[in-house]
Design a protein around this motif. Structure first.
Motif, mmCIF file in Angstrom:
data_model
loop_
_atom_site.group_PDB
_atom_site.id
_atom_site.type_symbol
_atom_site.label_atom_id
_atom_site.label_comp_id
_atom_site.label_asym_id
_atom_site.label_seq_id
_atom_site.Cartn_x
_atom_site.Cartn_y
_atom_site.Cartn_z
ATOM 1 N N PHE A 50 3.397 1.732 2.882
ATOM 2 C CA PHE A 50 2.778 2.623 2.064
ATOM 3 C C PHE A 50 3.823 2.606 0.610
ATOM 4 N N VAL A 51 2.939 2.735 -0.580
ATOM 5 C CA VAL A 51 3.590 3.098 -1.680
ATOM 6 C C VAL A 51 3.114 4.060 -2.334
ATOM 7 N N VAL A 52 3.748 4.658 -3.426
ATOM 8 C CA VAL A 52 3.550 5.696 -4.065
ATOM 9 C C VAL A 52 3.032 4.934 -5.501
ATOM 10 N N PHE A 78 -0.513 5.172 -1.187
ATOM 11 C CA PHE A 78 -1.463 3.969 -0.811
ATOM 12 C C PHE A 78 -1.038 3.480 0.295
ATOM 13 N N PHE A 79 -1.895 3.165 1.289
ATOM 14 C CA PHE A 79 -1.544 2.325 2.567
ATOM 15 C C PHE A 79 -2.064 1.061 2.465
ATOM 16 N N LYS A 80 -1.371 0.080 2.801
ATOM 17 C CA LYS A 80 -1.536 -1.383 2.953
ATOM 18 C C LYS A 80 -1.616 -1.653 4.318
ATOM 19 N N VAL A 81 -2.743 -1.992 5.203
ATOM 20 C CA VAL A 81 -2.539 -2.477 6.505
ATOM 21 C C VAL A 81 -1.795 -3.603 6.511
ATOM 22 N N THR B 81 -8.574 2.031 6.491
ATOM 23 C CA THR B 81 -8.247 2.708 5.361
ATOM 24 C C THR B 81 -7.470 3.937 5.550
ATOM 25 N N PHE B 82 -6.682 4.617 4.466
ATOM 26 C CA PHE B 82 -5.831 5.850 4.753
ATOM 27 C C PHE B 82 -6.016 6.626 3.716
ATOM 28 N N LYS B 83 -6.497 7.758 4.071
ATOM 29 C CA LYS B 83 -6.763 9.094 3.311
ATOM 30 C C LYS B 83 -5.451 10.033 3.553
ATOM 31 N N PRO B 84 -4.701 10.245 2.152
ATOM 32 C CA PRO B 84 -3.800 11.264 2.580
ATOM 33 C C PRO B 84 -4.163 12.518 2.582
ATOM 34 N N SER B 85 -3.516 13.367 3.316
ATOM 35 C CA SER B 85 -3.832 14.652 3.357
ATOM 36 C C SER B 85 -3.409 15.490 2.136
#
Lengths: 105, 95
Positions: A50-52, A78-81, B81-85
């Motif tokens: 995860f990065v901001v 942001f998430f990078k798998v 994919t990721f969706k932050p709360s």
């Protein structure tokens, strides 16, 4: 799967009471949230990172009315798998697609 | 600074006096293994207050190698994919 299902599975697998698994899960997620709130990155091998990201202010438009609006600067996580997870998620999809094809024939 | 799995294990160990260091490590590993297994099965993972991990099927499409400009076919694939709360988004913006 939601959080309470994950907690129940965790409790069963590591053999602790559910309330202990609740509190462990809270600690894990709280630690990750705090890191992101501090602007830090998170890196978990095999899972992802995860990065901001910081966005500057820009002028956007309300897509419905076309009205111009000012968008304030903001930060978003942001998430990078990770490579391992990305490949395994995709492998399952490929396997499932092959099965479907065979059935059709 | 970057938070790693070892940092998370340390935090779990600190907050849970009943657990040994090895048990704390096992708890974190198991938490991650359950999460991964869920996504590999093609199931979404909703961690309320944190965010939602979605598994999405992408159709095959024509793309380009950005370096050479050659056209190529990108196969259908499945991605996470990721969706932050809302809570996480608010906290990241530090209000």
């Amino acid at each position: 799967m939601n959080k309470s299902e994950l907690i129940e599975t965790l409790a069963a697998k590591i053999e602790v009471p559910v309330r202990e698994a609740v509190s462990i899960t809270t600690t894990i997620l709280e630690t990750m949230q705090q890191a992101l709130a501090d602007g830090d990155a998170i890196e978990i091998r095999g899972f992802g990172s995860f990065v901001v990201k910081e966005y500057g202010a820009y002028t956007g438009r309300n897509p419905k009315t076309g009205e111009k609006i000012k968008v304030e600067p903001k930060k978003l996580p942001f998430f990078k798998v990770g490579k391992d997870l990305r490949e395994r998620v995709n492998e399952e999809a490929v396997k499932a697609a092959k099965k479907k094809k065979k059935k059709k024939k | 600074m970057t938070l790693t799995k070892a940092d998370i294990v340390q935090q779990v160990y600190k907050n849970h006096p009943a657990l040994t260091k090895a048990e704390a490590a096992k708890a974190v590993e198991t938490f991650l293994a359950i999460s991964k297994a869920t996504l590999i099965k093609g199931e979404d993972l909703l961690l309320s207050g944190f965010g939602k991990f979605n598994v999405k099927d992408k159709r095959s499409r024509r793309g380009r190698n950005p370096q050479t400009g050659d056209e190529l076919i990108l196969d259908a694939r499945r991605v996470v994919t990721f969706k932050p709360s809302g809570i996480l988004r608010t906290r990241v913006n530090g209000s």
